[in-house]
Design an enzyme around this catalytic site. Structure first.
Site, PDB file in Angstrom:
ATOM      1  N   HIS A 113       0.686  -1.271   0.067  1.00  0.00           N
ATOM      2  CA  HIS A 113       0.113  -0.188  -0.093  1.00  0.00           C
ATOM      3  C   HIS A 113       0.995   1.197  -0.082  1.00  0.00           C
ATOM      4  O   HIS A 113       1.804   1.348   0.549  1.00  0.00           O
ATOM      5  CB  HIS A 113      -1.124  -0.005   1.107  1.00  0.00           C
ATOM      6  CG  HIS A 113      -2.027  -1.133   0.995  1.00  0.00           C
ATOM      7  ND1 HIS A 113      -2.819  -1.318   2.261  1.00  0.00           N
ATOM      8  CD2 HIS A 113      -2.600  -1.410  -0.048  1.00  0.00           C
ATOM      9  CE1 HIS A 113      -3.777  -2.560   1.535  1.00  0.00           C
ATOM     10  NE2 HIS A 113      -3.677  -2.501   0.484  1.00  0.00           N
ATOM     11  N   HIS A 146       2.489   2.836   2.618  1.00  0.00           N
ATOM     12  CA  HIS A 146       3.823   2.219   3.354  1.00  0.00           C
ATOM     13  C   HIS A 146       4.940   2.311   2.526  1.00  0.00           C
ATOM     14  O   HIS A 146       6.268   1.911   3.101  1.00  0.00           O
ATOM     15  CB  HIS A 146       3.417   0.800   3.537  1.00  0.00           C
ATOM     16  CG  HIS A 146       2.370   0.685   4.859  1.00  0.00           C
ATOM     17  ND1 HIS A 146       2.755  -0.158   6.156  1.00  0.00           N
ATOM     18  CD2 HIS A 146       0.939   0.954   4.652  1.00  0.00           C
ATOM     19  CE1 HIS A 146       1.504   0.395   6.734  1.00  0.00           C
ATOM     20  NE2 HIS A 146       0.521   0.661   6.045  1.00  0.00           N
TER      21      HIS A 146
END
Length: 274
Positions: free
Chosen positions: A67, A70
């Site tokens: 994601h 991150h």
């Protein structure tokens, strides 16, 4: 001449620092002396400031899943340098900055210690966690939160239940470093599920005091999560009864209980304070 990936242990203690990013993310900064490793840097500027302010040399970036909040800061932080970026092999196509592809059971050498890779699919299919057994640290991304767990964007309830069970089996004094400051909202839901849990009430009071002081609620501990986190307690009769009552139907096994609990949390809105 480039530095080896593994170096000799330092006498300096391994420290962990929280770097707040976005509205509720934490990038975790691991420091030993002047050396640093990052976990899940979603954006670069606040992380680079933290490195510069501490005078640290970045040696590695660990990645739990693909994601953007991150991985979005990795390319800028690396900046063309040869910095190892280990992360999940199953998500390599979505994280082009990875330099080493990791699977369950792999070991990463860093800062004079070792991190074991634990596959924890559920939030995403290739999600991994990093467990440091010698230091009793766990960096679990968006799989386990204090008082909660990640949404099932890609995996199944059975996968997430199995992943959480693996993490819950770690030593109870393992420090839990998850990637978001969701603790207060998670505990509001946990109270709705298990309002009679005294340990939950005590923990919620400590977290509220911590947040009022402007401090992170993290890390938690595995032992604490076993006692207060409904997603680790689906085998408990009180949790089961509350979920069945909310769902309004018979649920035949623990996976069904977990799935209904996660669905309940997805639609949960805390009552407004009078």
């Amino acid at each position: 001449m480039s530095k080896p990936l593994r170096s000799e242990p330092s006498v300096a203690a391994l420290q962990v620092h929280a770097i707040p990013t976005f509205s509720d993310n934490y990038v975790w900064l691991l420091q030993r002396g002047s050396r640093a490793v990052l976990v899940d840097p979603g954006e670069a500027p606040p992380v680079q400031r933290a490195l510069d302010q501490r005078g640290l040399q970045l040696e590695m970036i660990l990645v739990t899943h693909h994601h953007g909040d991150h991985v979005g800061g990795i390319a800028q932080l690396v900046g063309g340098r040869t910095i190892p970026v280990p992360g999940p092999q199953a998500e390599a196509a979505k994280i082009p900055t990875l330099t080493r592809l990791l699977n369950d059971g792999d070991v990463v050498d860093l800062l004079g210690t070792q991190a074991e890779v634990i596959a924890v699919p559920g939030h995403t299919l290739g999600h991994i966690a990093f467990h440091f057994p010698a230091e009793k640290l766990l960096f679990c991304g968006d799989t386990l939160f204090s008082g909660g767990c990640g949404r099932l964007f890609e995996g199944t309830p059975a996968q997430m239940l199995a992943s959480l069970s693996r993490l819950a089996a770690l030593p109870e004094d393992t420090a839990v470093y998850c990637a978001h400051e969701y603790t207060q909202s998670n505990l509001a839901f946990a109270r709705a599920v298990e309002g009679g849990n005294r340990e939950l009430a005590d923990y919620r009071a400590r977290v509220d005091a911590c947040r009022s002081a402007g401090e992170p609620s993290l890390p938690s501990r595995i032992g604490t999560e076993r006692a207060i986190n409904p997603f680790l307690r689906t085998a408990q009769a009180g949790i089961r009864d509350a979920v069945v009552a909310h769902a309004g139907e018979k649920l035949n096994d623990q996976t069904a209980i977990f799935a209904a609990l996660r669905a309940w949390k997805d639609g949960f809105r805390p009552a407004a304070t009078p």
